[in-house]
Design an enzyme around this catalytic site. Structure first.
Site, PDB file in Angstrom:
ATOM      1  N   ASP A 274       0.825  -1.218   0.000  1.00  0.00           N
ATOM      2  CA  ASP A 274       0.000   0.000   0.000  1.00  0.00           C
ATOM      3  C   ASP A 274       0.860   1.270   0.000  1.00  0.00           C
ATOM      4  O   ASP A 274       0.712   2.139   0.874  1.00  0.00           O
ATOM      5  CB  ASP A 274      -0.930   0.024   1.217  1.00  0.00           C
ATOM      6  CG  ASP A 274      -1.678  -1.283   1.414  1.00  0.00           C
ATOM      7  OD1 ASP A 274      -2.015  -1.917   0.409  1.00  0.00           O
ATOM      8  OD2 ASP A 274      -1.931  -1.650   2.577  1.00  0.00           O
TER       9      ASP A 274
ATOM     10  N   GLU B 114     -11.464  -1.621  -3.079  1.00  0.00           N
ATOM     11  CA  GLU B 114     -10.800  -0.852  -2.020  1.00  0.00           C
ATOM     12  C   GLU B 114      -9.737   0.050  -2.620  1.00  0.00           C
ATOM     13  O   GLU B 114      -9.643   0.207  -3.835  1.00  0.00           O
ATOM     14  CB  GLU B 114     -10.173  -1.801  -0.988  1.00  0.00           C
ATOM     15  CG  GLU B 114      -9.147  -2.757  -1.556  1.00  0.00           C
ATOM     16  CD  GLU B 114      -8.667  -3.766  -0.516  1.00  0.00           C
ATOM     17  OE1 GLU B 114      -9.311  -3.889   0.541  1.00  0.00           O
ATOM     18  OE2 GLU B 114      -7.645  -4.430  -0.773  1.00  0.00           O
TER      19      GLU B 114
END
Length: 326
Positions: A29, A212
């Site tokens: 991420d 997401e």
């Protein structure tokens, strides 16, 4: 100097050299920003992991943002142990704003917090991360959304907005106060992307609507919403891929190339896994002096599906982002 001391020094030099020569650091991420001559990566990890590089190729591990979790995080989210998720970094109002997620895997018992700093240079006397506390919280049974994966975007009027979310009813967008440290009043909430849940399960469960990692950027006349579909975090079985839609205003509606709203499962493919990468996702779009770049992680098929940093050049063709393999 004794033999043991010499050996210890040599080992330290080897470890340091290896850290500085890392070409694909083990990140998850990631988001990237530049200050002065260095690029900085912030990513998921204990205390929020940090890396720096002079050239986007050779990376050095830095000290994490937090040496211990802010007290509110462990009180608000029971079971949280200091492994922070999916930070987002930006510079405004003379400071660096680092939004981050506090959560338990697979649950929407989650919070988004904020830390600020005057500089990213650890050698500066002004270097100090100051936690600003909780910005947003999702509560199981009350909210059909998940307060993780934050991303700050400033609209054409200079107002800050935060997009975030995963699974459940999808990606949310809300306006922040001018200083970015709380929700704007009256509160404004929008669903800007979602996928249909096929499982009949309680609202407290994530379900199978795998979406997401939102990231919004403005290019010319459009806001572009990047999201990740399908599943991360499964190593060689990861199916992550990145999708995009665009809108004329920040609140949407975001449509894909075919005109399908992202709130109805729409999204045009940006990049997916292949024989070399089991899955790719959770991207940030960064404008550098030499163009736009897509910063994300991929699961390395040649290394047992381990998650690693990837940076690819991004160009715009007929108003849509296209990855150019380097």
């Amino acid at each position: 100097m004794g033999k043991k001391a010499i050996t210890a020094v040599l080992l330290l030099l080897i470890i340091t050299a290896q850290a500085q020569l890392t070409t694909a650091p083990p990140v998850h991420d990631p988001v990237m920003i530049r200050q002065d001559s260095l690029y900085y990566i912030f990513c998921t990890g204990r205390g929020i992991s940090v890396w720096s590089s002079p050239d986007r190729q050779h990376w050095t591990a830095r000290a994490p943002v937090f040496s211990s979790p802010p007290s509110w995080t462990t009180i608000t989210i029971p079971g949280f142990t200091g492994h922070f998720w999916a930070p987002d970094i930006s510079f405004r109002n003379g400071k660096y704003y680092l939004y981050y997620a506090v959560s338990i895997f697979g649950k929407n018992t989650s919070c988004i917090g904020l830390a600020t700093n005057k500089t990213l240079d650890p050698q500066s006397p002004d270097f100090k991360w100051e936690d600003q506390g909780k910005i947003i919280q999702s509560i199981p049974g009350r909210d059909r959304w998940n307060a993780i994966d934050p991303n700050l975007i400033v609209d054409d009027q200079g107002a800050p907005w935060l997009d975030f979310g995963s699974f459940w009813d999808g990606i949310k967008l809300t306006k922040l106060s001018p200083d970015g440290r709380s929700l704007a009043e009256p509160q404004q909430w929008y669903t800007i992307a979602s996928r249909h849940r096929t499982e009949t399960i309680p609202d407290t469960a994530a379900g199978d609507a795998a979406i997401e990692a939102p990231f919004i950027c403005k290019k010319d006349n459009y806001y572009y919403l990047f999201v990740s579909f399908d599943y991360c975090c499964r190593g060689e079985k990861s199916t992550y891929k990145m999708m995009v839609g665009r809108a004329g205003k920040i609140q949407g509606p975001y449509l894909d190339r075919d005109g399908t709203p992202m709130t109805l499962g729409g999204g045009s493919l940006v990049l997916e896994g292949d024989r070399n990468w089991n899955g790719v996702g959770h991207c940030a779009v960064v404008e550098c002096v030499d163009g736009y770049f897509l910063v994300f992680h991929g699961y390395d098929a040649k290394d047992n599906g381990r998650s690693k940093l990837r940076i690819e050049r991004l160009i715009w063709v007929d108003g849509w982002p296209v990855v150019v393999r380097q």
